[in-house]
Motif scaffolding. Structure first.
Motif, PDB file in Angstrom:
ATOM      1  N   UNK A 197      -2.112  -1.782   6.718  1.00 36.83           N
ATOM      2  CA  UNK A 197      -2.974  -2.815   7.664  1.00 36.83           C
ATOM      3  C   UNK A 197      -3.698  -3.813   6.718  1.00 36.83           C
ATOM      4  N   UNK A 198      -4.177  -3.555   5.618  1.00 33.94           N
ATOM      5  CA  UNK A 198      -4.892  -4.371   4.735  1.00 33.94           C
ATOM      6  C   UNK A 198      -3.749  -5.572   4.367  1.00 33.94           C
ATOM      7  N   UNK A 199      -2.702  -5.257   4.082  1.00 36.83           N
ATOM      8  CA  UNK A 199      -1.469  -5.964   3.762  1.00 36.83           C
ATOM      9  C   UNK A 199      -1.219  -7.136   5.011  1.00 36.83           C
ATOM     10  N   UNK A 200      -1.313  -6.525   6.390  1.00 38.26           N
ATOM     11  CA  UNK A 200      -1.169  -7.211   7.609  1.00 38.26           C
ATOM     12  C   UNK A 200      -2.290  -8.021   8.084  1.00 38.26           C
ATOM     13  N   UNK A 201      -3.483  -7.632   7.676  1.00 37.13           N
ATOM     14  CA  UNK A 201      -4.654  -8.428   8.365  1.00 37.13           C
ATOM     15  C   UNK A 201      -5.653  -8.831   7.493  1.00 37.13           C
ATOM     16  N   UNK A 202      -5.570  -8.176   6.315  1.00 33.33           N
ATOM     17  CA  UNK A 202      -6.778  -8.632   5.189  1.00 33.33           C
ATOM     18  C   UNK A 202      -6.449  -9.577   4.130  1.00 33.33           C
ATOM     19  N   UNK A 203      -5.059 -10.215   4.148  1.00 37.89           N
ATOM     20  CA  UNK A 203      -4.675 -10.926   2.849  1.00 37.89           C
ATOM     21  C   UNK A 203      -5.309 -12.133   2.748  1.00 37.89           C
ATOM     22  N   UNK A 204      -5.902 -12.833   3.658  1.00 34.38           N
ATOM     23  CA  UNK A 204      -6.716 -13.926   3.620  1.00 34.38           C
ATOM     24  C   UNK A 204      -8.098 -13.666   2.893  1.00 34.38           C
ATOM     25  N   UNK A 205      -8.723 -12.308   3.242  1.00 33.01           N
ATOM     26  CA  UNK A 205      -9.815 -12.027   2.399  1.00 33.01           C
ATOM     27  C   UNK A 205      -9.371 -11.765   0.993  1.00 33.01           C
ATOM     28  N   UNK A 206      -8.292 -10.883   0.575  1.00 32.15           N
ATOM     29  CA  UNK A 206      -8.254 -10.565  -0.778  1.00 32.15           C
ATOM     30  C   UNK A 206      -7.679 -11.901  -1.612  1.00 32.15           C
ATOM     31  N   UNK A 211      -9.195 -15.978  -5.611  1.00 29.30           N
ATOM     32  CA  UNK A 211      -8.902 -17.140  -5.623  1.00 29.30           C
ATOM     33  C   UNK A 211      -9.715 -17.880  -6.584  1.00 29.30           C
ATOM     34  N   UNK A 212      -9.247 -18.549  -7.667  1.00 22.82           N
ATOM     35  CA  UNK A 212      -9.918 -19.259  -8.682  1.00 22.82           C
ATOM     36  C   UNK A 212      -8.713 -20.360  -9.203  1.00 22.82           C
ATOM     37  N   UNK A 213      -9.180 -21.604  -9.546  1.00 20.90           N
ATOM     38  CA  UNK A 213      -8.352 -22.629 -10.093  1.00 20.90           C
ATOM     39  C   UNK A 213      -7.945 -22.266 -11.251  1.00 20.90           C
ATOM     40  N   UNK A 214      -8.644 -21.461 -12.151  1.00 17.97           N
ATOM     41  CA  UNK A 214      -8.387 -21.241 -13.576  1.00 17.97           C
ATOM     42  C   UNK A 214      -7.444 -20.009 -13.745  1.00 17.97           C
ATOM     43  N   UNK A 240      -1.050   6.438  -8.347  1.00 16.58           N
ATOM     44  CA  UNK A 240      -1.446   5.031  -8.744  1.00 16.58           C
ATOM     45  C   UNK A 240      -0.340   4.009  -8.427  1.00 16.58           C
ATOM     46  N   UNK A 241       1.118   4.699  -8.638  1.00 16.26           N
ATOM     47  CA  UNK A 241       1.972   3.644  -8.200  1.00 16.26           C
ATOM     48  C   UNK A 241       2.064   3.121  -6.753  1.00 16.26           C
ATOM     49  N   UNK A 242       1.795   4.075  -6.145  1.00 18.82           N
ATOM     50  CA  UNK A 242       1.748   3.491  -4.538  1.00 18.82           C
ATOM     51  C   UNK A 242       0.366   2.731  -4.114  1.00 18.82           C
ATOM     52  N   UNK A 243      -0.529   2.733  -5.036  1.00 22.37           N
ATOM     53  CA  UNK A 243      -1.739   1.712  -4.726  1.00 22.37           C
ATOM     54  C   UNK A 243      -1.404   0.396  -5.528  1.00 22.37           C
ATOM     55  N   UNK A 244      -0.742   0.331  -6.479  1.00 20.95           N
ATOM     56  CA  UNK A 244      -0.336  -0.852  -7.152  1.00 20.95           C
ATOM     57  C   UNK A 244       0.682  -1.575  -6.230  1.00 20.95           C
ATOM     58  N   UNK A 245       1.731  -0.808  -5.718  1.00 21.95           N
ATOM     59  CA  UNK A 245       2.847  -1.390  -4.857  1.00 21.95           C
ATOM     60  C   UNK A 245       2.282  -2.033  -3.728  1.00 21.95           C
ATOM     61  N   UNK A 246       1.431  -1.166  -3.020  1.00 22.03           N
ATOM     62  CA  UNK A 246       0.734  -1.828  -1.766  1.00 22.03           C
ATOM     63  C   UNK A 246      -0.117  -3.006  -1.846  1.00 22.03           C
ATOM     64  N   UNK A 247      -1.023  -3.082  -2.892  1.00 17.85           N
ATOM     65  CA  UNK A 247      -1.924  -4.151  -3.303  1.00 17.85           C
ATOM     66  C   UNK A 247      -0.950  -5.588  -3.616  1.00 17.85           C
ATOM     67  N   UNK A 248       0.261  -5.238  -4.314  1.00 13.90           N
ATOM     68  CA  UNK A 248       1.285  -6.088  -4.385  1.00 13.90           C
ATOM     69  C   UNK A 248       1.497  -6.813  -3.203  1.00 13.90           C
ATOM     70  N   UNK A 249       1.859  -6.010  -2.135  1.00 15.94           N
ATOM     71  CA  UNK A 249       2.326  -6.562  -0.814  1.00 15.94           C
ATOM     72  C   UNK A 249       1.061  -7.259  -0.384  1.00 15.94           C
ATOM     73  N   UNK A 251      -1.037  -9.194  -1.852  1.00 16.25           N
ATOM     74  CA  UNK A 251      -1.088 -10.401  -2.612  1.00 16.25           C
ATOM     75  C   UNK A 251      -0.006 -11.212  -2.343  1.00 16.25           C
ATOM     76  N   UNK A 252       1.225 -10.543  -1.913  1.00 16.46           N
ATOM     77  CA  UNK A 252       2.450 -11.444  -1.636  1.00 16.46           C
ATOM     78  C   UNK A 252       2.188 -12.205  -0.369  1.00 16.46           C
ATOM     79  N   UNK A 253       1.310 -11.879   0.676  1.00 14.32           N
ATOM     80  CA  UNK A 253       0.950 -12.596   1.688  1.00 14.32           C
ATOM     81  C   UNK A 253       0.042 -13.588   1.787  1.00 14.32           C
ATOM     82  N   UNK A 254      -0.683 -13.873   0.314  1.00  9.92           N
ATOM     83  CA  UNK A 254      -1.559 -14.910   0.389  1.00  9.92           C
ATOM     84  C   UNK A 254      -0.717 -16.270  -0.512  1.00  9.92           C
TER      85      UNK A 254
END
Length: 411
Positions: A197-206, A211-214, A240-249, A251-254
């Protein structure tokens, strides 16, 4: 970490890199090289020992595992999977079903226990994306008609891995009753759904959070978030691998996807090498002999399952014998995902034979799979016509798909 461990770790990683560089000249993957160095210079092998207590490297190894899965999530081509159509999902389901099913039957036949059988099923069922992709590149098959299907299948296998890890984590937990196990499974999948759900709707917030220019700050913020989510996943009983994989998904939508992928890739490679070296150091050489017969059976089952899947998929897509053989033998490689499952099994205190079994299995197939894939044409020659869709024939020596009447003779 003491200075002696730093010295030993540095020497091990350097040796692993040098061996991998040598192996690359002969078209071999780097993962087995890292493992071999760990085994050769670990406490379980007679001779010089670079790190006396590999367990002290567990945090660095865990970071390598987390970054490996996170980067997989970042580069996961969701649009490619969704656009693959029903036939691609059927092809992937066939390939996964044959491999996981044969692995589960083997695990049960070995009599090591049900949790161990589930680990073996996953270890035998998931191809190594890195080895498969590298094989396709080195054999100059990226433009072959069957290659998009191969890539689509291994991408869906990666998605299956996420679900399988979510299912396996509660099984490896300390649940004493069926109700407690069911609760752990529900919690695991609930957390997985939350991350979807976060990957689908929360990508903008993440994206706004990271977000940083540096580049420096973006890398620090990203790694911090990844490790935090992985830690939360572990706290709620999910790998922990599941959490890492899903937060990668997520970030992939940003809009940060390409920058994050570029920044994290070197870190992933370095810490993943530490993970594989450390895993090798946990293997006792004396434990490899007792599992040799089981590994031989596993390798034979994997070859048989993948060749059968290649024929079914070729029939589904209307490919010829050459394409069927290419598909069946290209996806044989096993690597990082099998070792991840073995690491989870070791951490859960399962049968001690799991580690040596998976290590020897991965080492054997990592070397065998590129060799078999390079000579797939010999398998294509003996494939009977009835295995494939009528009207498609194998023609030598052309690498392309050729449609010929069923009465045409082979050259």
């Amino acid at each position: 970490m003491e200075h002696a461990d730093l010295l030993g770790l540095g020497a091990a990683v350097l040796l692993a890199g040098l061996l991998a560089r040598l192996a690359r000249r002969y078209g071999l993957p780097s993962v087995p090289c890292y493992m071999l160095v760990g085994i050769a210079f670990g406490p379980g092998t007679p001779g010089p020992v670079l790190v006396e207590h590999p367990a002290e490297l567990s945090l660095l190894a865990a970071l390598g595992l987390v970054l490996l899965l996170f980067h997989l999530g970042v580069e996961f081509p969701v649009d490619q999977v969704v656009g693959g159509g029903r036939r691609l999902f059927m092809a992937a389901a066939c390939t996964i079903g044959l491999n996981v099913g044969s692995g589960l039957l083997l695990g049960l036949a070995l009599g090591w226990g049900v949790p161990e059988a589930l680990v073996i099923a996953g270890a035998l069922g998931i191809s190594s994306s890195a080895i498969v992709t590298k094989t396709l590149i080195e054999l100059h098959r990226l433009t072959n008609a069957e290659t998009p299907v191969i890539l689509g299948i291994i991408v869906i296998e990666d998605l299956f891995l996420a679900v399988y890890l979510a299912l396996l984590s509660p099984v490896l937990s300390d649940a004493d009753t069926a109700a407690e196990l069911a609760g752990d499974v529900a919690l695991s999948f609930g957390f997985l759904v939350l991350l979807f759900v976060v990957a689908r709707f929360g990508a903008r917030g993440v994206g706004a959070l990271l977000g940083s220019r540096e580049d420096e700050l973006l890398a620090v913020l990203t790694i911090g978030l990844v490790v935090l989510v992985a830690g939360v996943s572990q706290e709620v009983g999910v790998s922990d691998a599941i959490g890492a994989l899903m937060i990668g998904l997520v970030v992939s939508r940003t809009e940060l996807r390409e920058r994050v992928e570029r920044l994290v890739l070197p870190l992933r490679d370095v810490f993943a090498a530490v993970f594989f070296v450390t895993f090798g150091m946990t293997i006792e050489v004396a434990d490899l002999g007792p599992v040799a017969v089981a590994v031989a059976l596993a390798v034979c089952l994997t070859v048989l399952a993948n060749v059968s899947a290649g024929a079914v998929v070729a029939r589904l897509f209307g490919f010829n014998q050459r394409a069927a053989a290419n598909m069946g033998l290209t996806v044989l490689g096993r690597g990082e995902f099998s070792l991840i499952l073995a690491t989870l099994a070791i951490g859960a205190g399962l049968d001690d034979r799991i580690g040596p079994f998976v290590a020897l299995y991965v080492l054997f197939l990592a070397v065998l799979s590129p060799l078999l894939a390079a000579h797939a044409r010999y398998l294509a020659r003996i494939m009977p016509d009835w295995m494939l869709r009528p009207g498609w024939r194998w023609c030598f020596p052309d690498e392309t798909l050729v449609r010929a009447p069923l009465g045409t003779s082979r050259k």
